[in-house]
Motif scaffolding. Structure first.
Motif, PDB file in Angstrom:
ATOM      1  N   ARG A  41     -10.816   3.410  -5.919  1.00 44.89           N
ATOM      2  CA  ARG A  41      -9.797   4.174  -5.197  1.00 44.89           C
ATOM      3  C   ARG A  41     -10.322   5.534  -4.756  1.00 44.89           C
TER       4      ARG A  41
ATOM      5  N   TRP B 208      -9.220   2.452  -0.297  1.00 43.24           N
ATOM      6  CA  TRP B 208      -9.960   1.791  -1.369  1.00 43.24           C
ATOM      7  C   TRP B 208     -11.216   1.144  -0.822  1.00 43.24           C
TER       8      TRP B 208
ATOM      9  N   ALA C  12      -3.042   4.492   0.753  1.00 46.21           N
ATOM     10  CA  ALA C  12      -4.215   3.953   0.074  1.00 46.21           C
ATOM     11  C   ALA C  12      -5.485   4.039   0.909  1.00 46.21           C
TER      12      ALA C  12
ATOM     13  N   THR D 190      -7.841   7.267  -2.523  1.00 44.54           N
ATOM     14  CA  THR D 190      -6.486   7.809  -2.584  1.00 44.54           C
ATOM     15  C   THR D 190      -5.486   6.667  -2.666  1.00 44.54           C
ATOM     16  N   GLY D 191      -4.261   6.966  -3.080  1.00 48.84           N
ATOM     17  CA  GLY D 191      -3.137   6.045  -3.005  1.00 48.84           C
ATOM     18  C   GLY D 191      -3.163   4.888  -3.979  1.00 48.84           C
ATOM     19  N   THR D 192      -2.262   3.942  -3.725  1.00 52.12           N
ATOM     20  CA  THR D 192      -2.154   2.740  -4.550  1.00 52.12           C
ATOM     21  C   THR D 192      -2.164   1.517  -3.648  1.00 52.12           C
ATOM     22  N   VAL D 193      -2.607   0.407  -4.203  1.00 57.54           N
ATOM     23  CA  VAL D 193      -2.667  -0.840  -3.463  1.00 57.54           C
ATOM     24  C   VAL D 193      -2.441  -1.994  -4.423  1.00 57.54           C
TER      25      VAL D 193
ATOM     26  N   GLY E 212      -7.675  -1.395   2.156  1.00 58.18           N
ATOM     27  CA  GLY E 212      -6.382  -1.088   1.576  1.00 58.18           C
ATOM     28  C   GLY E 212      -5.514  -0.131   2.354  1.00 58.18           C
TER      29      GLY E 212
ATOM     30  N   VAL F 196       0.842  -1.194   0.000  1.00 57.54           N
ATOM     31  CA  VAL F 196       0.000   0.000   0.000  1.00 57.54           C
ATOM     32  C   VAL F 196       0.878   1.246   0.000  1.00 57.54           C
ATOM     33  N   SER F 197       0.330   2.330  -0.498  1.00 58.76           N
ATOM     34  CA  SER F 197       0.990   3.624  -0.439  1.00 58.76           C
ATOM     35  C   SER F 197      -0.096   4.690  -0.320  1.00 58.76           C
TER      36      SER F 197
END
Length: 93
Positions: free
Chosen positions: A79, A30, A28, A81-84, A55, A25-26
């Motif tokens: 999403r 979700w 994140a 925010t962020g990435t997962v 997430g 995760v960054s």
């Protein structure tokens, strides 16, 4: 993201177990769900299982659904925010 649509050949009446593994995760946030539908294009997809982790951290989760599981299923992520990075699986009853 919309995961690959899986054709199970027919619906089933004994529920399902959904497994979700959040690998990285960054920042994140979700909404992660398993959807099911009677149509191959998932045009009327409904939520079958919703995961609570969302997430925010690396973790694993298992959730159950009772009753009918339609023929087609997929993992869906929305999403905020962020990435997962996730891996999911579904075991039908």
């Amino acid at each position: 993201f919309n995961g690959t649509i899986v054709d199970h050949g027919a619906s089933s009446a004994n529920g399902a177990l959904g497994l979700l593994h959040i690998l990285s995760v960054s920042g994140a946030l979700w909404t992660l769900t398993v959807q099911h539908d009677t149509a191959a294009d998932m045009s009327t997809a409904a939520t079958l299982i919703e995961f609570g982790g969302q997430g925010a951290q690396i973790q694993g989760e298992a959730n159950f659904a009772s009753g009918t599981v339609n023929r087609y299923t997929r993992l869906r992520g929305v999403r905020t925010t962020g990435t997962v990075q996730v891996v999911g699986s579904l075991v039908r009853g």
